[in-house]
Write a protein that holds these residues in place. Sequence first.
Motif, PDB file in Angstrom:
ATOM      1  N   GLY A 104     -15.661  13.990 -10.332  1.00 51.83           N
ATOM      2  CA  GLY A 104     -15.507  13.485  -8.972  1.00 51.83           C
ATOM      3  C   GLY A 104     -14.877  12.102  -8.949  1.00 51.83           C
ATOM      4  O   GLY A 104     -14.031  11.804  -8.093  1.00 51.83           O
ATOM      5  N   LEU A 105     -15.281  11.247  -9.898  1.00 46.33           N
ATOM      6  CA  LEU A 105     -14.707   9.902  -9.966  1.00 46.33           C
ATOM      7  C   LEU A 105     -13.211   9.961 -10.242  1.00 46.33           C
ATOM      8  O   LEU A 105     -12.415   9.277  -9.576  1.00 46.33           O
ATOM      9  N   VAL A 106     -12.811  10.776 -11.199  1.00 44.76           N
ATOM     10  CA  VAL A 106     -11.391  10.897 -11.538  1.00 44.76           C
ATOM     11  C   VAL A 106     -10.602  11.436 -10.346  1.00 44.76           C
ATOM     12  O   VAL A 106      -9.497  10.961 -10.039  1.00 44.76           O
ATOM     13  N   LEU A 107     -11.161  12.422  -9.653  1.00 42.01           N
ATOM     14  CA  LEU A 107     -10.463  12.989  -8.496  1.00 42.01           C
ATOM     15  C   LEU A 107     -10.342  11.968  -7.369  1.00 42.01           C
ATOM     16  O   LEU A 107      -9.282  11.867  -6.726  1.00 42.01           O
ATOM     17  N   PHE A 108     -11.409  11.206  -7.108  1.00 41.96           N
ATOM     18  CA  PHE A 108     -11.347  10.170  -6.076  1.00 41.96           C
ATOM     19  C   PHE A 108     -10.269   9.148  -6.402  1.00 41.96           C
ATOM     20  O   PHE A 108      -9.470   8.765  -5.528  1.00 41.96           O
ATOM     21  N   GLU A 109     -10.257   8.689  -7.650  1.00 40.03           N
ATOM     22  CA  GLU A 109      -9.265   7.685  -8.050  1.00 40.03           C
ATOM     23  C   GLU A 109      -7.853   8.243  -7.943  1.00 40.03           C
ATOM     24  O   GLU A 109      -6.927   7.563  -7.480  1.00 40.03           O
ATOM     25  N   LEU A 110      -7.676   9.487  -8.359  1.00 37.48           N
ATOM     26  CA  LEU A 110      -6.346  10.101  -8.298  1.00 37.48           C
ATOM     27  C   LEU A 110      -5.874  10.254  -6.859  1.00 37.48           C
ATOM     28  O   LEU A 110      -4.699   9.971  -6.536  1.00 37.48           O
ATOM     29  N   LEU A 111      -6.769  10.682  -5.979  1.00 36.57           N
ATOM     30  CA  LEU A 111      -6.394  10.839  -4.576  1.00 36.57           C
ATOM     31  C   LEU A 111      -6.048   9.493  -3.941  1.00 36.57           C
ATOM     32  O   LEU A 111      -5.104   9.406  -3.142  1.00 36.57           O
ATOM     33  N   LEU A 112      -6.789   8.458  -4.285  1.00 35.00           N
ATOM     34  CA  LEU A 112      -6.495   7.135  -3.738  1.00 35.00           C
ATOM     35  C   LEU A 112      -5.141   6.620  -4.223  1.00 35.00           C
ATOM     36  O   LEU A 112      -4.366   6.045  -3.446  1.00 35.00           O
ATOM     37  N   VAL A 113      -4.852   6.841  -5.500  1.00 34.84           N
ATOM     38  CA  VAL A 113      -3.563   6.394  -6.039  1.00 34.84           C
ATOM     39  C   VAL A 113      -2.412   7.161  -5.389  1.00 34.84           C
ATOM     40  O   VAL A 113      -1.410   6.567  -4.954  1.00 34.84           O
ATOM     41  N   LEU A 114      -2.540   8.493  -5.318  1.00 40.58           N
ATOM     42  CA  LEU A 114      -1.487   9.298  -4.701  1.00 40.58           C
ATOM     43  C   LEU A 114      -1.328   8.959  -3.225  1.00 40.58           C
ATOM     44  O   LEU A 114      -0.204   8.882  -2.709  1.00 40.58           O
ATOM     45  N   GLY A 115      -2.458   8.769  -2.539  1.00 39.82           N
ATOM     46  CA  GLY A 115      -2.384   8.390  -1.128  1.00 39.82           C
ATOM     47  C   GLY A 115      -1.731   7.030  -0.942  1.00 39.82           C
ATOM     48  O   GLY A 115      -0.947   6.826  -0.008  1.00 39.82           O
ATOM     49  N   GLY A 116      -2.056   6.086  -1.829  1.00 35.95           N
ATOM     50  CA  GLY A 116      -1.436   4.767  -1.745  1.00 35.95           C
ATOM     51  C   GLY A 116       0.055   4.815  -1.983  1.00 35.95           C
ATOM     52  O   GLY A 116       0.839   4.152  -1.285  1.00 35.95           O
ATOM     53  N   LEU A 117       0.471   5.615  -2.966  1.00 33.29           N
ATOM     54  CA  LEU A 117       1.907   5.748  -3.234  1.00 33.29           C
ATOM     55  C   LEU A 117       2.635   6.388  -2.057  1.00 33.29           C
ATOM     56  O   LEU A 117       3.754   5.975  -1.693  1.00 33.29           O
ATOM     57  N   ALA A 118       2.002   7.408  -1.465  1.00 33.55           N
ATOM     58  CA  ALA A 118       2.617   8.049  -0.299  1.00 33.55           C
ATOM     59  C   ALA A 118       2.716   7.079   0.870  1.00 33.55           C
ATOM     60  O   ALA A 118       3.732   7.059   1.600  1.00 33.55           O
ATOM     61  N   LEU A 119       1.685   6.247   1.059  1.00 35.42           N
ATOM     62  CA  LEU A 119       1.718   5.272   2.150  1.00 35.42           C
ATOM     63  C   LEU A 119       2.807   4.229   1.917  1.00 35.42           C
ATOM     64  O   LEU A 119       3.521   3.846   2.857  1.00 35.42           O
ATOM     65  N   ILE A 120       2.933   3.765   0.667  1.00 33.79           N
ATOM     66  CA  ILE A 120       3.977   2.783   0.358  1.00 33.79           C
ATOM     67  C   ILE A 120       5.353   3.378   0.612  1.00 33.79           C
ATOM     68  O   ILE A 120       6.254   2.722   1.176  1.00 33.79           O
ATOM     69  N   GLN A 121       5.542   4.632   0.200  1.00 28.62           N
ATOM     70  CA  GLN A 121       6.842   5.276   0.411  1.00 28.62           C
ATOM     71  C   GLN A 121       7.150   5.416   1.896  1.00 28.62           C
ATOM     72  O   GLN A 121       8.286   5.171   2.335  1.00 28.62           O
ATOM     73  N   THR A 122       6.147   5.802   2.688  1.00 27.84           N
ATOM     74  CA  THR A 122       6.368   5.972   4.128  1.00 27.84           C
ATOM     75  C   THR A 122       6.680   4.642   4.801  1.00 27.84           C
ATOM     76  O   THR A 122       7.610   4.536   5.617  1.00 27.84           O
ATOM     77  N   LEU A 123       5.901   3.600   4.477  1.00 25.64           N
ATOM     78  CA  LEU A 123       6.127   2.295   5.091  1.00 25.64           C
ATOM     79  C   LEU A 123       7.465   1.701   4.669  1.00 25.64           C
ATOM     80  O   LEU A 123       8.147   1.074   5.484  1.00 25.64           O
TER      81      LEU A 123
END
Length: 239
Positions: A104-123
Amino acid sequence: MAPSTELPLVTLLPRAWIGFGKAPWRCVGLANVLLLSAIGPALLGEDLRRLGLTWLGDLAVVASLVLPLLPLLALLKLADQLLPPESRPEPPIRWSWLLRQATGLVLFELLLVLGGLALIQTLSWAAGRLSTTLAGVVVVSGGLLMLCWMFSQVLALPLLVHHRLRALQAMDHSRQLVRHNGLKMLALLGLLSGINLLGLIGASLGLLLSLPFSALVLMACCRTQTPCSSVSRRNILPT
């Protein structure tokens, strides 16, 4: 976690060395399993791709990212057992619970990283329509924020193993601990990076020693000390 706690940086290396001396072959064996579980499926996947079995090759590559979690947890758990115990030892831990929380920890961290990258790309895309300079600022500032977040989560998995925390609790605990010991953690990560880079020498055989030592150092970071306490000063001495 009390904000007055700090990392006993001076005694981390002696404690890790003493712990490694208690069971060197077990540490080396787990490091060997960790490396094989990461490298073996990846090499197999490359061979399968060359044979035209692309989907099997991709599956093997994904396995090389998932399989190392089990030997990594075993190595951290062994490192925690080899280090001197605290005054209040933690209760025994079940492997099923540990594996579930670590996944669960690895999945949470991975989702946060992927979400952050997607947000940076969109902005950056939205800012690029106004100014390329503004888009560059968004990318640089977003990248720095991502690096700061990843840096704050360095101790999440060791804390989960040592304190038997749940995934979100371990993430928050790591963030607080790194925030109060930022310079110490930066120096420690630089030292461990140098040690593991040296471990790459000699066909990466040095990693069999540097990986267990790094695990022992990270687990020793979970044993924080309270300044201005005679008991804490006595506890940080190598035993």
